[in-house]
Scaffold this motif. Structure first.
Motif, short mmCIF file in Angstrom:
data_model
loop_
_atom_site.label_atom_id
_atom_site.label_comp_id
_atom_site.label_asym_id
_atom_site.label_seq_id
_atom_site.Cartn_x
_atom_site.Cartn_y
_atom_site.Cartn_z
N LEU A 1 2.66 10.33 5.53
CA LEU A 1 1.79 9.21 5.87
C LEU A 1 1.36 9.27 7.33
CD1 LEU A 1 3.57 6.40 3.86
CD2 LEU A 1 1.18 7.10 3.56
N HIS B 1 -5.83 16.06 0.12
CA HIS B 1 -6.18 15.58 1.46
C HIS B 1 -6.50 16.70 2.44
CE1 HIS B 1 -5.13 11.31 0.82
NE2 HIS B 1 -4.29 11.80 -0.06
N THR C 1 1.43 4.22 8.90
CA THR C 1 0.00 4.03 8.61
C THR C 1 -0.75 3.41 9.77
OG1 THR C 1 0.26 1.81 7.66
CG2 THR C 1 0.54 3.69 6.17
N CYS C 2 -0.07 3.09 10.86
CA CYS C 2 -0.73 2.46 12.01
C CYS C 2 -1.25 3.54 12.96
CB CYS C 2 0.24 1.53 12.73
SG CYS C 2 -0.46 0.78 14.23
N PRO C 3 -2.55 3.60 13.20
CA PRO C 3 -3.10 4.64 14.08
C PRO C 3 -2.93 4.33 15.56
CG PRO C 3 -4.87 3.29 13.23
CD PRO C 3 -3.61 2.80 12.56
N PHE D 1 -7.88 4.51 3.60
CA PHE D 1 -7.70 4.59 5.05
C PHE D 1 -8.38 3.45 5.81
CE2 PHE D 1 -7.21 8.74 3.19
CZ PHE D 1 -6.03 9.16 3.77
N ARG E 1 0.82 -1.20 0.00
CA ARG E 1 0.00 0.00 0.00
C ARG E 1 0.86 1.26 0.00
NH1 ARG E 1 -4.85 1.12 4.28
NH2 ARG E 1 -5.93 -0.30 2.89
N LEU F 1 -1.40 11.71 7.71
CA LEU F 1 -2.67 11.25 7.17
C LEU F 1 -3.33 10.18 8.03
CD1 LEU F 1 -1.83 11.01 3.36
CD2 LEU F 1 -3.26 12.71 4.49
N TYR F 2 -2.53 9.32 8.65
CA TYR F 2 -3.08 8.14 9.30
C TYR F 2 -3.19 8.22 10.82
CZ TYR F 2 -3.09 5.29 5.05
OH TYR F 2 -3.38 4.77 3.81
N HIS F 3 -2.32 8.95 11.47
CA HIS F 3 -2.32 8.87 12.93
C HIS F 3 -3.16 9.98 13.55
CE1 HIS F 3 -1.06 8.22 17.04
NE2 HIS F 3 -0.57 7.07 16.63
N ARG G 1 -8.56 0.03 7.49
CA ARG G 1 -7.56 -0.89 8.03
C ARG G 1 -7.80 -2.30 7.51
NH1 ARG G 1 -6.11 -0.16 14.21
NH2 ARG G 1 -4.23 -1.14 13.39
N ASP H 1 -7.32 10.99 -2.64
CA ASP H 1 -8.01 10.94 -1.36
C ASP H 1 -9.30 10.14 -1.50
OD1 ASP H 1 -8.84 11.33 1.20
OD2 ASP H 1 -9.55 13.36 0.90
#
Length: 496
Positions: free
Chosen positions: A367, A390, A344-346, A315, A301, A370-372, A317, A310
């Protein structure tokens, strides 16, 4: 005569508007204000009033608000009008909500409230909308596979290959014949025949066959010869010898794609690790074999990440995500690709977030932004400047900076960036210059800024020649008292 629609929108956007003023906006005469109901956080008392409104239109307007709490979302999910329930997951703001919808809300949207609904959409149509909009969380998709409702289990068959082995087996042997048939059709598609391939009307049809169906040896060789090796490299049904054949393909892009497969044998992995192309070698080296499919999916990814479109699915998981320990190890890897995967891991802890926020690799930082959910404000602003597609998602984050922004933003070429400065209540500059900005959104934000003098706001509201965006901004300004807001509503013909 002052136009009423911009004034109504401005009052709805006014953060200082008291409850009594907001409640008047529920009247049909104030319908022009309803699109604003998704753009800001509202007090719970107002949301309660909207949910109790007999008009489905106003309930649908608030349903797309990304700041609604779980209790309000659950009530809207049970609305007898399916369009109201669906709006929870649709629309620009709802699709970019800071927190995903809960499993209970998603289940109710899928199955509908007790006693039936108004029949605007079938449950299958609603499920398709939720899936296409990326509203289904990984946890909910896991639950779908074992849900008591056969319809949810049937829908889970469409992403059966993302599930763990036990859940796949259960769906393939499901007691419901329709669920079994759907599972087998998606997990074990039929081998295409030479006649099917010969009858394909367009090249994209052949791409579908070669990338998603088992390919027998004689058709495989023909497909490679016809230039379809890239499609084949993404086919999960390939035999080990077919993967090995593509790992030696003359096109480095094909070999790069093969290097991102989760089913590489030690032989194929060793071949790719010695590849003359450094990108191919790197992708093979960063993920030793045997591989875990969940980790490979995450790495693929972010592999080659630049400026992604976007889309909400970006997003969502994984259904079967890698363990947190794997992400934490990736965050401290010397390989940028692994650090990008970690970003990418929240669920990363505060220390790891600080580490990645200062990473030398720009893509890692972007990244993470965007993800956390706890990405720092400075990083959110960096991402806002770098990733125009975004920007709405980033601005919905609670930590997005709105005060004391860099002074140079007001001179930025991009009006979306100047708008940030125009809305900054601590902007250290000339408000009059921003009121004359070429971009309407900048002028609107400037008119609503607390630093714009009250006299200027009143002059804008009184002048029949005031542009709509300035009217809207002025009506959203904090200088207006409750009495003045009621006067504006009276003038717009909204009943008390």
């Amino acid at each position: 005569m002052i136009a009423s629609e911009p004034v109504l929108r401005g009052i709805a956007a006014n953060p200082g508007a008291p409850l009594a003023v907001l409640l008047r906006l529920l009247a049909p005469e104030a319908a022009a204000a309803w699109p604003v109901f998704v753009r800001r956080r509202f007090p719970d008392e107002f949301v309660e009033a909207v949910l109790g409104s007999p008009g489905a239109g106003v309930r649908k307007a608030i349903a797309g608000n990304p700041w609604l709490g779980d209790d309000h979302c659950l009530r809207l999910a049970g609305d007898r009008n399916e369009l109201v329930a669906l709006r929870l997951a649709s629309g620009r703001y709802a699709e970019r909500r800071p927190r995903p919808l809960s499993d209970a809300v998603l289940e109710l949207i899928h199955l509908g409230p007790a006693g039936g609904t108004e029949g605007y959409l079938t449950r299958s149509e609603i499920a398709g909308e939720l899936y296409s909009r990326g509203a289904l969380t990984g946890s909910f998709r896991r639950r779908m596979a074992t849900h008591p409702s056969f319809e949810l289990r049937r829908q889970a068959c469409y992403f059966i290959d993302e599930l763990g082995e036990a859940q796949r087996s259960a769906l393939l042997d499901d007691p419901d014949p329709e669920v079994r048939a759907t599972a087998r059709r998606n997990h074990l598609p039929e081998v295409p025949t030479a006649e099917e391939l010969a009858g394909a009307q367009a090249d994209r049809e052949r791409v579908y066959w070669y990338s998603g169906r088992p390919v027998p040896p004689e058709l495989f060789e023909a497909a490679v010869a016809d230039g379809h090796a890239d499609s084949l490299s993404r086919n999960r049904h390939l035999a080990p010898d077919q993967v090995r054949r593509l790992a030696a393909h003359p096109d480095p892009q094909v070999r790069r794609s093969v290097a991102g497969r989760s089913d590489l044998t030690a032989e194929s992995a060793a071949l790719l690790a010695a590849d003359p192309d450094p990108d191919v070698r790197l992708r093979a080296e960063v993920e030793p074999v045997p591989r875990r499919r969940a980790q490979t999916l995450v790495l693929n990814r972010v592999d080659g990440f630049a400026v992604p479109i976007d889309h909400p699915w970006m997003f969502v998981r994984p259904v079967d995500p890698p363990a947190l320990d794997w992400y934490l190890a990736c965050a401290r890897s010397p390989y940028p690709l692994l650090r990008r995967a970690a970003a990418t891991c929240p669920d990363l802890d505060a220390e790891t977030v600080r580490l990645l926020a200062a990473d030398e690799d720009r893509e890692v930082r972007l990244l993470l932004a965007l993800y956390h959910p706890d990405a720092p404000p400075g990083l959110l602003l960096e991402a806002y400047l770098a990733l125009p597609e975004h920007r709405l998602r980033l601005r919905l984050r609670p930590a997005f900076p709105s005060r004391r922004l860099p002074a140079e933003l007001v001179r930025h070429d991009d009006p979306e960036v100047r708008e940030l400065a125009a809305a900054d209540p601590e902007f250290d500059g000339d408000p009059a210059a921003l009121l004359a900005d070429p971009a309407a959104d900048v002028r609107r934000a400037a008119a609503a800024n607390p630093r714009t003098p009250a006299a200027t706001v009143e002059a804008l509201l009184a002048d029949p020649d005031t542009a709509p965006e300035l009217l809207e901004g002025a009506a959203a300004g904090p200088h207006l008292t409750e009495r003045r807001l009621h006067e504006l509503l009276d003038r717009a013909g909204v009943p008390r």
